[in-house]
Design a protein around this motif. Structure first.
Motif, PDB file in Angstrom:
ATOM      1  N   UNK A 139      72.567  15.683  69.695  1.00  0.00           N
ATOM      2  CA  UNK A 139      71.796  15.364  68.498  1.00  0.00           C
ATOM      3  C   UNK A 139      72.604  15.803  67.280  1.00  0.00           C
ATOM      4  N   UNK A 140      72.810  14.871  66.359  1.00  0.00           N
ATOM      5  CA  UNK A 140      73.518  15.190  65.119  1.00  0.00           C
ATOM      6  C   UNK A 140      72.634  14.814  63.930  1.00  0.00           C
ATOM      7  N   UNK A 141      72.857  15.494  62.822  1.00  0.00           N
ATOM      8  CA  UNK A 141      72.093  15.237  61.604  1.00  0.00           C
ATOM      9  C   UNK A 141      72.986  14.579  60.569  1.00  0.00           C
ATOM     10  N   UNK A 142      72.518  13.455  60.068  1.00  0.00           N
ATOM     11  CA  UNK A 142      73.187  12.810  58.935  1.00  0.00           C
ATOM     12  C   UNK A 142      72.472  13.305  57.679  1.00  0.00           C
ATOM     13  N   UNK A 143      72.748  14.558  57.320  1.00  0.00           N
ATOM     14  CA  UNK A 143      71.983  15.241  56.283  1.00  0.00           C
ATOM     15  C   UNK A 143      72.024  14.559  54.930  1.00  0.00           C
ATOM     16  N   UNK A 144      73.003  13.726  54.711  1.00  0.00           N
ATOM     17  CA  UNK A 144      73.098  13.029  53.427  1.00  0.00           C
ATOM     18  C   UNK A 144      71.990  11.998  53.251  1.00  0.00           C
ATOM     19  N   UNK A 145      71.258  11.661  54.313  1.00  0.00           N
ATOM     20  CA  UNK A 145      70.145  10.710  54.237  1.00  0.00           C
ATOM     21  C   UNK A 145      68.788  11.386  54.093  1.00  0.00           C
ATOM     22  N   UNK A 146      68.757  12.702  54.091  1.00  0.00           N
ATOM     23  CA  UNK A 146      67.511  13.467  54.133  1.00  0.00           C
ATOM     24  C   UNK A 146      66.654  13.235  52.894  1.00  0.00           C
ATOM     25  N   UNK A 147      65.345  12.998  53.099  1.00  0.00           N
ATOM     26  CA  UNK A 147      64.399  12.833  52.001  1.00  0.00           C
ATOM     27  C   UNK A 147      63.623  14.136  51.737  1.00  0.00           C
TER      28      UNK A 147
END
Length: 97
Positions: free
Chosen positions: A56-64
Motif C-alpha cells: 500500500x502506497x500513498x499518493x499524498x499529493x492528491x490528499x483532500x
C-alpha cells in the motif's frame, strides 16, 4: 441553464501546494500485510491509497485532508496510517462552493 459539476470536475478546480520535502501521511508498512480489509484502499474519496507491487502506497499529493484514512485504518484496519495536517502553506486550497 445551470450545469452541476461532477465530483471529478469539482476536485479539478482545487489547487494543491505540494510539500515535496515532507509527506503528511505515514504508513507503517510492517502492519499492512496482516490487514485483511485494507479499508484505506476504498474509503479515501481522492483515491490516495493504491496497491503497488503488493504494498500500500500513498499518493499524498492528491490528499483532500479529510482524515478518513486514519479513522478507517484505526477502526477497520491495523492502525498503520498516521495522518497529520500538512505543514503551513502546503496542502489543498478549495476553490469550489
Amino acid at each position: 441553464m445551470i450545469h452541476e459539476l461532477s465530483l471529478d470536475a469539482r476536485l479539478g478546480l482545487d489547487k494543491y501546494e505540494i510539500d515535496e520535502e515532507q509527506s503528511h501521511i505515514h504508513i507503517e508498512h510492517a502492519l499492512c500485510p496482516a490487514c485483511e480489509l485494507k479499508p484505506c484502499l476504498t474509503v479515501c474519496p481522492a483515491a490516495v491509497y493504491v496497491m503497488a507491487d503488493g504494498v500500500v502506497v500513498a499518493r499524498y499529493e492528491n490528499c483532500v485532508e479529510c482524515g478518513t484514512c486514519q479513522i478507517a485504518c484505526d477502526t477497520g484496519g491495523n492502525g498503520a496510517i498516521t495522518w497529520n495536517p500538512p505543514r503551513g502553506g502546503f496542502g489543498i486550497v478549495y476553490r469550489y462552493g
